[in-house]
Design a protein around this motif. Sequence first.
Motif, short mmCIF file in Angstrom:
data_model
loop_
_atom_site.label_atom_id
_atom_site.label_comp_id
_atom_site.label_asym_id
_atom_site.label_seq_id
_atom_site.Cartn_x
_atom_site.Cartn_y
_atom_site.Cartn_z
N LEU A 152 0.90 -1.30 -0.02
CA LEU A 152 -0.16 -0.17 -0.52
C LEU A 152 0.29 1.68 0.56
O LEU A 152 0.66 2.57 -0.80
N HIS A 153 2.04 1.49 0.38
CA HIS A 153 3.27 2.08 0.82
C HIS A 153 3.59 2.51 -0.62
O HIS A 153 4.12 3.55 -0.90
N LEU A 154 3.41 1.59 -1.26
CA LEU A 154 3.99 2.05 -2.35
C LEU A 154 3.87 2.15 -4.08
O LEU A 154 4.27 2.09 -5.15
N THR A 155 2.51 2.00 -3.60
CA THR A 155 1.27 3.16 -4.93
C THR A 155 0.67 4.26 -4.86
O THR A 155 1.36 4.88 -3.86
N ASP A 156 0.58 4.71 -6.03
CA ASP A 156 0.26 6.47 -5.48
C ASP A 156 -0.65 6.61 -4.67
O ASP A 156 -0.87 7.66 -4.43
N SER A 157 -1.67 5.85 -4.50
CA SER A 157 -3.35 6.17 -5.01
C SER A 157 -3.33 5.66 -3.22
O SER A 157 -4.35 6.41 -2.24
N GLY A 158 -2.32 4.86 -2.65
CA GLY A 158 -2.32 4.64 -1.09
C GLY A 158 -3.65 3.49 -1.42
O GLY A 158 -4.06 3.42 0.51
N SER A 159 -4.12 2.92 -1.82
CA SER A 159 -5.89 1.98 -1.50
C SER A 159 -5.80 0.79 -3.12
O SER A 159 -5.17 1.02 -3.97
N ARG A 195 -7.05 1.37 2.77
CA ARG A 195 -6.16 2.73 1.77
C ARG A 195 -5.71 3.40 3.09
O ARG A 195 -5.62 2.67 4.46
N ILE A 196 -4.13 3.63 3.19
CA ILE A 196 -3.35 4.19 3.61
C ILE A 196 -4.13 5.89 3.55
O ILE A 196 -3.84 6.37 2.60
N ASP A 197 -3.38 6.81 4.78
CA ASP A 197 -3.48 8.13 4.26
C ASP A 197 -2.66 8.83 4.86
O ASP A 197 -1.39 8.31 5.90
N ASP A 198 -2.55 10.66 4.81
CA ASP A 198 -1.43 11.25 5.80
C ASP A 198 -1.76 11.23 6.84
O ASP A 198 -0.48 10.84 8.02
N ASP A 199 -2.56 10.68 7.32
CA ASP A 199 -2.74 11.05 8.99
C ASP A 199 -3.12 8.93 9.34
O ASP A 199 -2.96 8.60 10.69
#
Length: 227
Positions: free
Chosen positions: A112-119, A162-166
């Motif tokens: 997930l961290h290595l995808t542009d969308s994080g999803s 999904r991962i996000d900035d938070d």
Amino acid sequence: MPGGRLTLDEREGIAAGLAEGLGYAEIARRLDRPASTVSREVTRNGGPGRYRADRAHRATAARARRGTTASPRRPVTADFDDDALREFAAHFTDLFVYDGMPRMQARVLTCLHLTDSGSLTAAELVHRLEVSPASISTAVRALEQRDLLRRERDSRRRDHYRIDDDTWYRTTLNLARAAEVRVQAARRGAELLGATTPAGARLEGIARYLDYLGRQMVEVVERRPRV
């Protein structure tokens, strides 16, 4: 800097370095290899206490043979050289594993961290990691419970993870809350044992430290720069 697979002689050098009590960086300097290569090699093959050069060499050869018949892996992103990205992904995964995370959870989080969308959907994770749907289901459920990812459902009723900035902000706050639970437990133990006993004083010291650590964690994340 040399590349390619490790030779048996290099693996024997790693085993000798571990036996001498050397760190990964020093062993890597002796071999003229990246420290991440040594770290990943040892982690994949039993860890520092169980690493054996001949066994590691045979295991690597077996994995290579299996790889020749497996379907090609889908690149995580087109912006990276495939070999370099695989090496980085393996190292990033090992960092999570070193901190105690189960490997499948670590692989999902890395992906997930290595995808542009994080999803990614569960099906996409299955395809990229070449594992069973059950393995993905178990991993994402554990990661969701730890606030390391969140689940979203699209209009086609597909779950996206999904991962996000938070993500790490929430995780740090959870660690602070966990520290508070340990503070209360340690103080309860100190009360039962008596603050004047060595064991009671030890538990009270642990409580004070964890209380300080938890408060500092909250203060630091609240001051974090916004991306």
